[in-house]
Design a protein around this motif. Structure first.
Motif, PDB file in Angstrom:
ATOM      1  N   ALA A  85       0.829  -1.205   0.000  1.00 37.50           N
ATOM      2  CA  ALA A  85       0.000   0.000   0.000  1.00 37.50           C
ATOM      3  C   ALA A  85       0.864   1.257   0.000  1.00 37.50           C
ATOM      4  N   GLY A  86       1.916   1.254   0.840  1.00 36.95           N
ATOM      5  CA  GLY A  86       2.811   2.404   0.869  1.00 36.95           C
ATOM      6  C   GLY A  86       3.538   2.603  -0.451  1.00 36.95           C
ATOM      7  N   LEU A  87       4.050   1.515  -1.042  1.00 42.11           N
ATOM      8  CA  LEU A  87       4.721   1.611  -2.330  1.00 42.11           C
ATOM      9  C   LEU A  87       3.796   2.135  -3.418  1.00 42.11           C
ATOM     10  N   ALA A  88       2.564   1.592  -3.457  1.00 47.22           N
ATOM     11  CA  ALA A  88       1.607   1.999  -4.487  1.00 47.22           C
ATOM     12  C   ALA A  88       1.247   3.471  -4.347  1.00 47.22           C
ATOM     13  N   LEU A  89       0.984   3.925  -3.106  1.00 45.70           N
ATOM     14  CA  LEU A  89       0.641   5.328  -2.900  1.00 45.70           C
ATOM     15  C   LEU A  89       1.801   6.237  -3.289  1.00 45.70           C
ATOM     16  N   PHE A  90       3.015   5.843  -2.911  1.00 46.75           N
ATOM     17  CA  PHE A  90       4.173   6.684  -3.218  1.00 46.75           C
ATOM     18  C   PHE A  90       4.403   6.756  -4.726  1.00 46.75           C
ATOM     19  N   THR A  91       4.311   5.611  -5.399  1.00 46.92           N
ATOM     20  CA  THR A  91       4.560   5.588  -6.843  1.00 46.92           C
ATOM     21  C   THR A  91       3.472   6.327  -7.607  1.00 46.92           C
ATOM     22  N   LEU A 176       9.090   6.134 -10.950  1.00 51.76           N
ATOM     23  CA  LEU A 176       8.130   5.182 -11.504  1.00 51.76           C
ATOM     24  C   LEU A 176       8.736   3.815 -11.804  1.00 51.76           C
ATOM     25  N   PRO A 177       9.855   3.719 -12.544  1.00 55.23           N
ATOM     26  CA  PRO A 177      10.412   2.375 -12.777  1.00 55.23           C
ATOM     27  C   PRO A 177      10.877   1.707 -11.491  1.00 55.23           C
ATOM     28  N   VAL A 178      11.456   2.485 -10.573  1.00 50.82           N
ATOM     29  CA  VAL A 178      11.916   1.905  -9.310  1.00 50.82           C
ATOM     30  C   VAL A 178      10.726   1.379  -8.511  1.00 50.82           C
ATOM     31  N   GLY A 179       9.654   2.175  -8.447  1.00 52.97           N
ATOM     32  CA  GLY A 179       8.469   1.756  -7.719  1.00 52.97           C
ATOM     33  C   GLY A 179       7.828   0.511  -8.323  1.00 52.97           C
ATOM     34  N   ALA A 180       7.772   0.436  -9.653  1.00 53.97           N
ATOM     35  CA  ALA A 180       7.174  -0.728 -10.316  1.00 53.97           C
ATOM     36  C   ALA A 180       7.968  -1.997 -10.010  1.00 53.97           C
ATOM     37  N   VAL A 181       9.290  -1.909 -10.093  1.00 55.34           N
ATOM     38  CA  VAL A 181      10.130  -3.072  -9.792  1.00 55.34           C
ATOM     39  C   VAL A 181       9.994  -3.463  -8.319  1.00 55.34           C
ATOM     40  N   ALA A 182       9.983  -2.468  -7.426  1.00 50.59           N
ATOM     41  CA  ALA A 182       9.864  -2.753  -5.991  1.00 50.59           C
ATOM     42  C   ALA A 182       8.546  -3.442  -5.667  1.00 50.59           C
ATOM     43  N   ILE A 183       7.446  -3.029  -6.315  1.00 49.06           N
ATOM     44  CA  ILE A 183       6.146  -3.663  -6.083  1.00 49.06           C
ATOM     45  C   ILE A 183       6.159  -5.105  -6.578  1.00 49.06           C
ATOM     46  N   ALA A 184       6.690  -5.315  -7.780  1.00 44.84           N
ATOM     47  CA  ALA A 184       6.717  -6.666  -8.347  1.00 44.84           C
ATOM     48  C   ALA A 184       7.528  -7.623  -7.466  1.00 44.84           C
ATOM     49  N   LEU A 185       8.662  -7.168  -6.963  1.00 47.09           N
ATOM     50  CA  LEU A 185       9.494  -8.021  -6.116  1.00 47.09           C
ATOM     51  C   LEU A 185       8.868  -8.247  -4.742  1.00 47.09           C
ATOM     52  N   ALA A 186       8.213  -7.221  -4.207  1.00 48.18           N
ATOM     53  CA  ALA A 186       7.634  -7.330  -2.866  1.00 48.18           C
ATOM     54  C   ALA A 186       6.501  -8.343  -2.815  1.00 48.18           C
ATOM     55  N   VAL A 187       5.750  -8.489  -3.903  1.00 48.26           N
ATOM     56  CA  VAL A 187       4.622  -9.430  -3.929  1.00 48.26           C
ATOM     57  C   VAL A 187       5.099 -10.848  -3.619  1.00 48.26           C
ATOM     58  N   ARG A 188       6.282 -11.195  -4.065  1.00 52.92           N
ATOM     59  CA  ARG A 188       6.795 -12.549  -3.869  1.00 52.92           C
ATOM     60  C   ARG A 188       7.708 -12.688  -2.664  1.00 52.92           C
ATOM     61  N   THR A 189       8.219 -11.587  -2.146  1.00 51.37           N
ATOM     62  CA  THR A 189       9.291 -11.680  -1.146  1.00 51.37           C
ATOM     63  C   THR A 189       8.851 -11.298   0.254  1.00 51.37           C
ATOM     64  N   VAL A 190       8.052 -10.253   0.408  1.00 52.26           N
ATOM     65  CA  VAL A 190       7.706  -9.747   1.737  1.00 52.26           C
ATOM     66  C   VAL A 190       6.700 -10.682   2.401  1.00 52.26           C
ATOM     67  N   PRO A 191       6.940 -11.100   3.654  1.00 56.85           N
ATOM     68  CA  PRO A 191       6.007 -11.991   4.342  1.00 56.85           C
ATOM     69  C   PRO A 191       4.625 -11.363   4.455  1.00 56.85           C
ATOM     70  N   ALA A 192       3.607 -12.178   4.192  1.00 56.15           N
ATOM     71  CA  ALA A 192       2.238 -11.665   4.215  1.00 56.15           C
ATOM     72  C   ALA A 192       1.594 -11.810   5.584  1.00 56.15           C
TER      73      ALA A 192
END
Length: 483
Positions: A85-91, A176-192
């Motif tokens: 949520a924070g990444l999406a809002l910031f991007t 924008l590119p940094v945020g997009a990559v960070a979101i894509a990686l976080a979906v698989r890596t950050v504990p839910a």
């Protein structure tokens, strides 16, 4: 698993750190880039400087308002949901800022970015502190301190390059590119999942209505005091109103029937209270130096924004070298042995700037900045590690909220004090070189206070914590099921 292997940061934890640092570094870098570009924005929008300055102030104030909520949200919805949520809002806020058509729109979109940043920064520390566990807290915080230190240092360089060679919109489009990559990686890596045994706290409505406005009012008062002085009506109103709200929150938190948004009872733990106090001082010293040093190069030595930013790089390089060493050592010998040494290094190297005047060798000053950065590296990582060794795992989000709020207030106070010192000396007839010399003497004194405060920190950590890391120690199949 032997002790050395168990204390090593590798595998899933290393990937998690890399993914979250990417997003956190983006937010820290952006804040500094925009601060450098205030003049460019004023010229583009044909707006007065005091209006455009709200693009920086709105972000800072919104950040202060959102930080206290992030800890509750992590416990309630899990680290991945809040981080995304924070990444999406910031991007998204960055894209909207790049499309802004007027100063009012730009300021409003910076508020969106501020909410995202306020959710990201504490969530990053909370998730990673829980993942690493107390045994590896020092090494973790050494890695975490790198973006926190390098962001404000590299920001002026990046901001200078963008303002020199690119349209102003790239101050925001670069995210924008940094945020997009960070979101894509976080979906698989950050504990839910929320860690087992974590209480799902009800939302402290009264707490957020007191703590967030109180933090915002204090930050506003300090930011305005830097230019108007502490006697200005808006400064007095902000500080008095903020103090009243924060005092009301203290009374509420100590007597609340529901778990408070930020649990102030943690301050009864002496090691935690000492660590938070030192981190507040670190915020003041670090950001005051990051403000003073490039301004000295511009106003006393006549360099441009880009050159001043480049001259700040040695401090970042020194911190980059010092933090991993300090993090590894703090897991063995504790913060009490490292922080006073770091404070002494910062005080001694800052002495060079008190005598710099208009003709000191840039090579000599750069060497002193590098050693000063190394000293700051000896302070930040061990102190932050002691914060997370001092509280139970379930209290990590609340401890992080307190740490961030006080660190931000310390940073704002440090910048305000040195700004007012410069203004007072210049208005009293001193030359710019003399004014900066006085301000740097105050920084020597602040570093000396930091040196003494370091002796109140915890000493050598316990040899074995018995607390495992939920990321590194769980079976791979369990992590896959959780994702």
């Amino acid at each position: 698993m032997d002790a050395d292997t168990g204390d090593r940061i590798d595998g899933p934890l290393a990937r998690l750190i890399g993914v979250m640092v990417l997003g956190g570094f983006m937010a820290l870098l952006d804040a500094t880039i925009v601060n450098v570009g205030i003049g460019t924005l004023a010229r583009h929008f044909h707006a007065p400087l005091d209006t455009i300055e709200w693009t920086a102030s709105a972000y800072m104030l919104t950040l202060a308002a959102a930080i206290p909520v992030s800890g509750w949200a992590v416990d309630r919805y899990g680290g991945r949901a809040v981080w995304l949520a924070g990444l999406a809002l910031f991007t998204c806020g960055s894209l909207l800022c790049a499309l802004a058509w007027a100063p009012g729109a730009l300021i409003g979109f910076r508020v969106v970015q501020g909410v995202g940043g306020g959710l990201m920064e504490p969530t990053m520390l909370t998730v990673l502190a829980r993942a690493a566990g107390p045994r590896r807290a020092g090494r973790l915080m050494a890695l975490m301190s790198i973006p926190m230190t390098l962001g404000p240092i590299l920001g002026p360089v990046a901001g200078g390059l963008i303002n020199e060679y690119l349209p102003w919109r790239w101050m925001f489009l670069v995210n924008l590119p940094v945020g997009a990559v960070a979101i894509a990686l976080a979906v698989r890596t950050v504990p839910a999942a929320v860690p087992d045994g974590t209480e799902r706290k009800p939302f402290d409505v009264l707490g957020v209505l007191l703590l967030s406005p109180g933090s915002v009012a204090v930050m506003y008062g300090l930011s305005q005091a830097a230019t108007a002085g502490f006697g200005a009506p808006r400064v007095v109103a902000g500080l008095v109103l903020g103090a009243a709200f924060l005092l009301a929150y203290v009374l509420h938190a100590l007597r609340a029937s529901v778990p408070p948004l930020v649990d102030l009872r943690l301050l009864a733990l002496r090691p935690y209270a000492a660590s938070v106090a030192v981190m507040t001082l670190v915020g003041g010293v670090l950001f005051a130096l990051l403000f003073l040093v490039p301004l000295y190069y511009q106003q006393v030595r006549g360099h441009g924004v880009l050159a001043a930013g480049l001259l700040l790089v040695p401090q970042g390089a020194g911190a980059f070298l010092g933090m991993p060493i300090a993090g590894r050592l703090s897991d063995r010998i504790g913060a009490r042995a490292l922080v006073p040494a770091g404070g002494a290094v910062v005080a001694l190297t800052t002495l060079a700037y008190t005598q710099a005047g208009t003709g000191a060798s840039l090579l000599w000053l750069g060497a002193c900045s590098a050693v000063c950065g190394f000293g700051l590296g000896l302070i930040g990582a061990p102190t932050m590690a002691s914060v997370y060794r001092s509280v139970p795992a379930e209290s990590t989000p609340s401890a992080t909220g307190t740490l961030y709020v006080l660190n931000q207030i310390g940073a704002a106070l440090g910048i305000t004090v040195v700004t007012l010192l410069l203004q007072h000396r210049v208005s009293g007839g001193a030359t710019p070189a003399e004014a900066f010399g006085t301000a740097f003497w105050w920084m020597v004194a602040a570093a000396s206070v930091l040196l003494l405060a370091g002796f109140s920190l915890p000493g050598r950590p316990a040899a074995a914590s018995g607390i495992s890391s939920p990321v590194a120690d769980e079976p791979e199949r369990t992590r896959a099921d959780r994702r």
